[in-house]
Design a protein around this motif. Structure first.
Motif, PDB file in Angstrom:
ATOM      1  N   ASN A 176     -12.995  13.442  21.454  1.00  0.00           N
ATOM      2  CA  ASN A 176     -13.485  12.514  20.372  1.00  0.00           C
ATOM      3  C   ASN A 176     -15.003  12.978  19.778  1.00  0.00           C
ATOM      4  OD1 ASN A 176     -11.310  10.987  20.667  1.00  0.00           O
ATOM      5  ND2 ASN A 176     -12.192   9.391  21.733  1.00  0.00           N
ATOM      6  N   LEU A 177     -15.690  13.298  20.726  1.00  0.00           N
ATOM      7  CA  LEU A 177     -17.062  13.624  20.147  1.00  0.00           C
ATOM      8  C   LEU A 177     -16.995  14.739  19.380  1.00  0.00           C
ATOM      9  CD1 LEU A 177     -20.022  13.140  20.066  1.00  0.00           C
ATOM     10  CD2 LEU A 177     -20.180  14.157  22.357  1.00  0.00           C
ATOM     11  N   LEU A 178     -16.176  15.803  19.715  1.00  0.00           N
ATOM     12  CA  LEU A 178     -16.192  16.993  18.793  1.00  0.00           C
ATOM     13  C   LEU A 178     -15.815  16.875  17.508  1.00  0.00           C
ATOM     14  CD1 LEU A 178     -16.560  20.196  18.794  1.00  0.00           C
ATOM     15  CD2 LEU A 178     -14.290  20.460  19.815  1.00  0.00           C
ATOM     16  N   ALA A 179     -14.502  16.033  17.666  1.00  0.00           N
ATOM     17  CA  ALA A 179     -13.853  15.926  16.453  1.00  0.00           C
ATOM     18  C   ALA A 179     -14.757  15.010  15.483  1.00  0.00           C
ATOM     19  CB  ALA A 179     -12.693  14.981  16.456  1.00  0.00           C
ATOM     20  N   ASP A 180     -15.356  13.852  15.932  1.00  0.00           N
ATOM     21  CA  ASP A 180     -16.402  13.061  15.135  1.00  0.00           C
ATOM     22  C   ASP A 180     -17.578  13.853  14.747  1.00  0.00           C
ATOM     23  OD1 ASP A 180     -15.784  10.682  13.979  1.00  0.00           O
ATOM     24  OD2 ASP A 180     -17.452   9.601  15.195  1.00  0.00           O
ATOM     25  N   THR A 181     -18.164  14.690  15.518  1.00  0.00           N
ATOM     26  CA  THR A 181     -19.149  15.363  15.069  1.00  0.00           C
ATOM     27  C   THR A 181     -18.939  16.233  14.108  1.00  0.00           C
ATOM     28  OG1 THR A 181     -20.203  15.484  17.264  1.00  0.00           O
ATOM     29  CG2 THR A 181     -20.946  17.088  15.885  1.00  0.00           C
ATOM     30  N   PRO A 256      -9.519   6.810  15.224  1.00  0.00           N
ATOM     31  CA  PRO A 256      -8.973   7.624  16.511  1.00  0.00           C
ATOM     32  C   PRO A 256     -10.128   8.119  17.217  1.00  0.00           C
ATOM     33  CG  PRO A 256      -8.944   8.651  14.109  1.00  0.00           C
ATOM     34  CD  PRO A 256      -9.268   7.509  13.960  1.00  0.00           C
ATOM     35  N   HIS A 257     -11.302   8.270  16.682  1.00  0.00           N
ATOM     36  CA  HIS A 257     -12.424   9.062  17.647  1.00  0.00           C
ATOM     37  C   HIS A 257     -13.408   7.891  17.999  1.00  0.00           C
ATOM     38  CE1 HIS A 257     -11.240  12.412  14.582  1.00  0.00           C
ATOM     39  NE2 HIS A 257     -10.610  12.381  15.714  1.00  0.00           N
ATOM     40  N   ASP A 258     -13.012   6.571  18.222  1.00  0.00           N
ATOM     41  CA  ASP A 258     -14.048   5.755  18.755  1.00  0.00           C
ATOM     42  C   ASP A 258     -14.191   5.889  20.173  1.00  0.00           C
ATOM     43  OD1 ASP A 258     -15.373   3.341  19.275  1.00  0.00           O
ATOM     44  OD2 ASP A 258     -14.283   2.080  18.253  1.00  0.00           O
ATOM     45  N   ASN A 259     -15.419   6.226  20.578  1.00  0.00           N
ATOM     46  CA  ASN A 259     -15.647   6.359  22.304  1.00  0.00           C
ATOM     47  C   ASN A 259     -16.030   5.038  22.721  1.00  0.00           C
ATOM     48  OD1 ASN A 259     -15.101   9.094  23.012  1.00  0.00           O
ATOM     49  ND2 ASN A 259     -16.837   9.977  22.336  1.00  0.00           N
ATOM     50  N   ARG A 260     -16.281   4.071  22.251  1.00  0.00           N
ATOM     51  CA  ARG A 260     -16.584   2.839  22.914  1.00  0.00           C
ATOM     52  C   ARG A 260     -15.853   2.047  23.925  1.00  0.00           C
ATOM     53  NH1 ARG A 260     -18.285  -0.339  17.389  1.00  0.00           N
ATOM     54  NH2 ARG A 260     -16.351   0.712  16.703  1.00  0.00           N
ATOM     55  N   PRO A 261     -14.643   2.163  23.380  1.00  0.00           N
ATOM     56  CA  PRO A 261     -13.813   1.794  24.528  1.00  0.00           C
ATOM     57  C   PRO A 261     -13.422   2.796  25.379  1.00  0.00           C
ATOM     58  CG  PRO A 261     -12.214   2.273  22.375  1.00  0.00           C
ATOM     59  CD  PRO A 261     -13.727   2.140  22.082  1.00  0.00           C
ATOM     60  N   ASP A 570     -19.532  -5.345  24.492  1.00  0.00           N
ATOM     61  CA  ASP A 570     -20.073  -4.940  23.268  1.00  0.00           C
ATOM     62  C   ASP A 570     -21.136  -3.716  23.626  1.00  0.00           C
ATOM     63  OD1 ASP A 570     -21.801  -4.814  21.255  1.00  0.00           O
ATOM     64  OD2 ASP A 570     -21.544  -6.780  20.621  1.00  0.00           O
ATOM     65  N   VAL A 571     -20.951  -2.502  23.359  1.00  0.00           N
ATOM     66  CA  VAL A 571     -21.708  -1.242  23.633  1.00  0.00           C
ATOM     67  C   VAL A 571     -23.001  -1.622  23.003  1.00  0.00           C
ATOM     68  CG1 VAL A 571     -21.961   0.921  23.387  1.00  0.00           C
ATOM     69  CG2 VAL A 571     -19.774   0.046  24.068  1.00  0.00           C
ATOM     70  N   ALA A 572     -23.230  -2.006  21.747  1.00  0.00           N
ATOM     71  CA  ALA A 572     -24.449  -1.790  21.163  1.00  0.00           C
ATOM     72  C   ALA A 572     -25.283  -3.044  21.681  1.00  0.00           C
ATOM     73  CB  ALA A 572     -24.217  -2.216  19.806  1.00  0.00           C
ATOM     74  N   ALA A 573     -24.798  -4.146  22.122  1.00  0.00           N
ATOM     75  CA  ALA A 573     -25.653  -5.238  22.575  1.00  0.00           C
ATOM     76  C   ALA A 573     -25.927  -5.039  24.084  1.00  0.00           C
ATOM     77  CB  ALA A 573     -24.741  -6.489  22.688  1.00  0.00           C
ATOM     78  N   PHE A 574     -25.248  -4.217  24.734  1.00  0.00           N
ATOM     79  CA  PHE A 574     -25.592  -3.764  26.286  1.00  0.00           C
ATOM     80  C   PHE A 574     -26.788  -2.769  26.179  1.00  0.00           C
ATOM     81  CE2 PHE A 574     -25.731  -0.865  29.745  1.00  0.00           C
ATOM     82  CZ  PHE A 574     -25.716  -1.894  30.933  1.00  0.00           C
ATOM     83  N   GLU A 575     -26.650  -1.856  25.064  1.00  0.00           N
ATOM     84  CA  GLU A 575     -27.762  -0.743  24.806  1.00  0.00           C
ATOM     85  C   GLU A 575     -29.087  -1.610  24.564  1.00  0.00           C
ATOM     86  OE1 GLU A 575     -26.950   2.222  21.895  1.00  0.00           O
ATOM     87  OE2 GLU A 575     -25.606   3.151  23.435  1.00  0.00           O
ATOM     88  N   ALA A 576     -28.916  -2.538  23.652  1.00  0.00           N
ATOM     89  CA  ALA A 576     -30.247  -3.234  23.036  1.00  0.00           C
ATOM     90  C   ALA A 576     -30.763  -4.050  24.343  1.00  0.00           C
ATOM     91  CB  ALA A 576     -29.915  -4.277  21.903  1.00  0.00           C
ATOM     92  N   SER A 595     -24.964   5.860  23.681  1.00  0.00           N
ATOM     93  CA  SER A 595     -23.846   5.800  24.514  1.00  0.00           C
ATOM     94  C   SER A 595     -22.529   6.742  24.141  1.00  0.00           C
ATOM     95  CB  SER A 595     -23.580   4.426  24.984  1.00  0.00           C
ATOM     96  OG  SER A 595     -24.432   3.839  25.540  1.00  0.00           O
ATOM     97  N   ALA A 596     -22.053   6.267  22.917  1.00  0.00           N
ATOM     98  CA  ALA A 596     -20.932   6.760  22.309  1.00  0.00           C
ATOM     99  C   ALA A 596     -20.966   8.486  21.972  1.00  0.00           C
ATOM    100  CB  ALA A 596     -20.661   6.246  21.090  1.00  0.00           C
ATOM    101  N   TYR A 597     -22.061   8.781  22.137  1.00  0.00           N
ATOM    102  CA  TYR A 597     -22.075  10.451  21.912  1.00  0.00           C
ATOM    103  C   TYR A 597     -22.919  10.789  23.215  1.00  0.00           C
ATOM    104  CZ  TYR A 597     -26.376   9.407  19.287  1.00  0.00           C
ATOM    105  OH  TYR A 597     -27.598   9.091  18.660  1.00  0.00           O
ATOM    106  N   PHE A 598     -22.974  10.281  24.069  1.00  0.00           N
ATOM    107  CA  PHE A 598     -24.005  10.665  25.582  1.00  0.00           C
ATOM    108  C   PHE A 598     -22.978  11.547  26.161  1.00  0.00           C
ATOM    109  CE2 PHE A 598     -27.643   8.830  28.232  1.00  0.00           C
ATOM    110  CZ  PHE A 598     -27.971  10.201  28.302  1.00  0.00           C
TER     111      PHE A 598
END
Length: 679
Positions: A176-181, A256-261, A570-576, A595-598
């Motif tokens: 997913n990361l390669l495709a979204d990048t 299709p490239h959402d890495n959060r889930p 919620d990934v963003a809330a956890f990060e914050a 996180s989503a591109y870590f």
């Protein structure tokens, strides 16, 4: 597919076992893996079925001798799956991930093998083993215990399910990361939008656009980390914002490239696995078998550094405001920093690029320093093919002319290569198997148009020296058993040799040798060198904060219990919340990776281990001090470092090896001074 028609199942005709990638097609890999899996299982079965009582030779050494074909095929494949991941290679990778996991579990969870290892470990004092043999036995016992070999049948069944699913998820994350990048690479319609970039950078952007069929446009491809090198130069604030927004959006857009889930499931399953193995969290599980020992030790170090780093970043921000005349946003920090650096330190690092032509940096900098320190020499072998036309092969020889190994450099970015920079091995040294190393360095430098020189940024120069430090570790490790080969050391020690190798960038005799103007050949001015060295703590508040923020996110995700991990949605809330907890929540200083591109922690080998860089830097800074005290770039110093640290590979406890080299444990003070945190 008959074995005779599969080049992976016959010995390569190239020297030193270099795979002939010209003969290998993607369809060759899975049949070769299946054959290799079966072969090693038969070898392990022969060990466990041996009616004789277990001995080191018939159990531990026999295990070391097993799986040679699998190791060869795997290293051959994983080299291209990261550096040239075509759709056909990605398809193999997705099918292979659960197969590799199942095979590993079949061995590490084998109760018969564990019983033999356990009995030998209990009697290790009476076996008359060499130091390396004893350490190998201890490591194998810990490895199997840590993997879950002592669990009951039901727990092992669930553990195998978790490992299989995790192998699929981490592969999915990287895909997913390669495709979204690639999808989020920023397209600019006009040259004016790229004002501030060098001719070489603009040429690279034009080439990237042409490669995508966008003639007349310019494409800026994204780097793995959050900040992009172009942000320091682009004069148009909107162009800077577009690049940073694209960088931070990777893996976190619905689609299709959402890495959060994907990452949320990874975190949940890792936490469940840790609990199954008797640990409160994945971080506790991982660090228990590292030099850190436990996550509390890591937490203590990160918190000790975070407050002064954040304080320094705030002071730096005040200076940047004076330049911009406004609030400093994350897209503006690098640009304003270079203006402050040019004004207060009279250094414009972007203007130094003509002194960092890539070929000269490689041969007259990286190779030169290695020759001065260790006596090794490098000869390019254009007759030896690598896995891609851009990758170059060098033969490495010892001071006495004997063959040491092969070094492959793959410098340029491409859409089939994952982001970042890394070292890997195609072959590893082992006296037991009679093999010599083949090591690879990958970077992601934009490739300019043909005939245009490749000019590196100072960060890219640092990366080249850094990754070559890993390569030297892989080349120099001289061990009997393949388990200890090359960089097979504790994760929180592996960055130490590479960080040490960065010290030679500014060493006067090295810098004067490679930092020459690409057109005139004039050396970089000594006054510039003095100012560069004097600016060692410049912008370190930002640099330390962005790194620590990423390390803290890694630790926060992986310190969750199974119940806590299941509650996060919620990934963003956890990060914050995590960044606020450690005081690194300044919007102007985003984490080096969100996180989503870590990739380091969700598709690489650094989960609960990204702290390794700063942990290793304690040793690194202390070692730099030792070299300074003992005369710097000399063969005597290089030989000591090679023999007592690099050369032992993983065959010795790393902190014991460090004490053998340094004469004492490392002190943290040199690191604090280096990063301007010693207040």
């Amino acid at each position: 597919m008959p074995a005779s028609s599969n080049p992976l199942l016959t010995a390569s005709a190239l020297p030193w076992g270099l795979p002939d990638y010209r003969e290998i097609e993607p369809d060759h890999y899975l049949p070769a893996f299946e054959k290799a899996f079966a072969q090693q299982r038969a070898e392990i079965d022969a060990i466990t079925a041996d009616p004789e009582p277990p001995t080191f030779d018939n159990t531990v050494a026999a295990w070391e001798n097993s799986g040679r074909l699998l190791g060869d095929v795997a290293r051959t494949f994983f080299t291209i799956s990261s550096a040239d991941a075509t759709p056909a290679v990605q398809a193999v990778d997705e099918r292979l991930a659960p197969m590799m996991s199942a095979h590993s579990d079949a061995i590490l969870l084998d109760q018969r093998l564990y019983s033999r290892i356990e009995s030998l470990h209990a009697a290790r004092e009476e076996l008359g083993l060499t130091a390396e043999q004893r350490y190998l036995l201890e490591r194998r016992f810990v490895q199997m215990t840590h993997a879950g070999a002592g669990l009951d049948a039901d727990a092992k069944r669930r553990l195998t399910e978790l490992n299989s699913r995790l192998s699929v998820l981490t592969t999915t994350f990287e895909k997913n990361l390669l495709a979204d990048t690639n999808d989020l690479a920023v397209v600019f319609a006009s040259r004016e939008e790229l004002d501030g970039l060098s001719e070489g950078e603009i040429s690279a952007a034009a080439r990237a656009a042409a490669d995508r069929g966008l003639n007349g446009a310019y494409v800026v491809t994204l780097t793995l980390f959050t900040g992009h090198p172009s942000l320091a130069s682009l004069t148009d604030p909107q162009s800077r914002r577009r690049i940073l927004e694209a960088s931070r959006a990777r893996g976190s857009r619905p689609g299709p490239h959402d890495n959060r889930p994907v990452l949320l499931e990874i975190v949940r399953l890792r936490a469940e696995r840790a609990e199954l193995l008797g640990f409160p969290s994945h971080a506790a599980y991982v660090t228990s078998d590292q030099t850190a020992g436990n996550p509390e030790a890591v937490t203590s170090l990160l918190r000790r550094l975070a407050a002064p780093a954040a304080h320094n970043a705030q002071q730096e921000k005040q200076a940047l405001r004076a330049v911009l005349g406004d609030e400093v946003g994350p897209a503006d920090w690098a640009f304003a920093t270079e203006r402050v650096r040019a004004t207060t330190l009279e250094i414009d690092t972007t203007a130094l690029r003509p002194w960092f032509e890539a070929e000269r940096v490689l041969r007259d900098g990286v190779f030169f320093a290695a020759t001065q320190l260790y006596g090794v020499t490098f000869r390019e072998r254009g007759d030896l093919p690598a896995y891609h036309e851009d990758a170059r092969v060098f033969e490495v020889s010892n001071a006495d002319g004997s063959h040491l190994g092969l070094f492959i450099l793959d410098l340029y970015t491409r859409d089939t290569k994952r982001g970042g920079a890394w070292m890997n091995s195609i072959a590893s040294q082992s006296e037991l198997r009679g093999t010599t190393p083949i090591v690879v360095n990958n970077l992601n430098v934009p490739q300019p148009a043909p005939g245009t020189p490749t000019l590196l940024t100072l960060d890219e120069v640092t990366t080249l020296f850094h990754e070559f430090g890993h390569a030297l570790h892989g080349l120099f490790a001289t061990v009997t058993y393949p388990t200890f080969a090359g960089t097979n050391v504790f994760r929180d020690f592996v960055e130490f040799p590479s960080q040490v190798n960065e010290m030679w960038i500014y060493r006067p005799e090295v810098l004067a040798n490679y930092a020459r103007h690409v057109e005139t050949g004039e050396p970089i001015g000594s006054d510039v060198v003095d100012r560069l060295e004097a600016s060692g703590t410049f912008n370190q508040g930002f640099a330390t904060s962005e790194y620590l923020a990423a390390a803290w996110l890694d630790l926060a995700w992986h310190s969750l219990s199974a119940d806590e991990a299941s509650a996060v949605t919620d990934v963003a809330a956890f990060e914050a919340a995590a960044l606020a907890d450690i005081g690194l929540d300044d919007p102007a200083v985003p984490p080096r990776y969100s996180s989503a591109y870590f990739a380091h922690i969700f598709s690489g080998g650094y989960s609960a281990g990204y702290y390794s860089y700063i942990w290793s830097e304690v040793l690194d800074a202390d070692t730099v001090e030792w070299f300074a005290e003992n005369g710097g770039l000399t063969r005597t110093n290089g030989d000591r470092f090679r023999q007592r640290l690099l050369g032992v590979g993983g065959s010795k406890d790393p902190l014991e090896a460090y004490r053998d080299f340094r004469g004492r444990d490392a002190r943290i003070e040199p690191l604090l001074v280096r990063r301007g945190l010693s207040v």
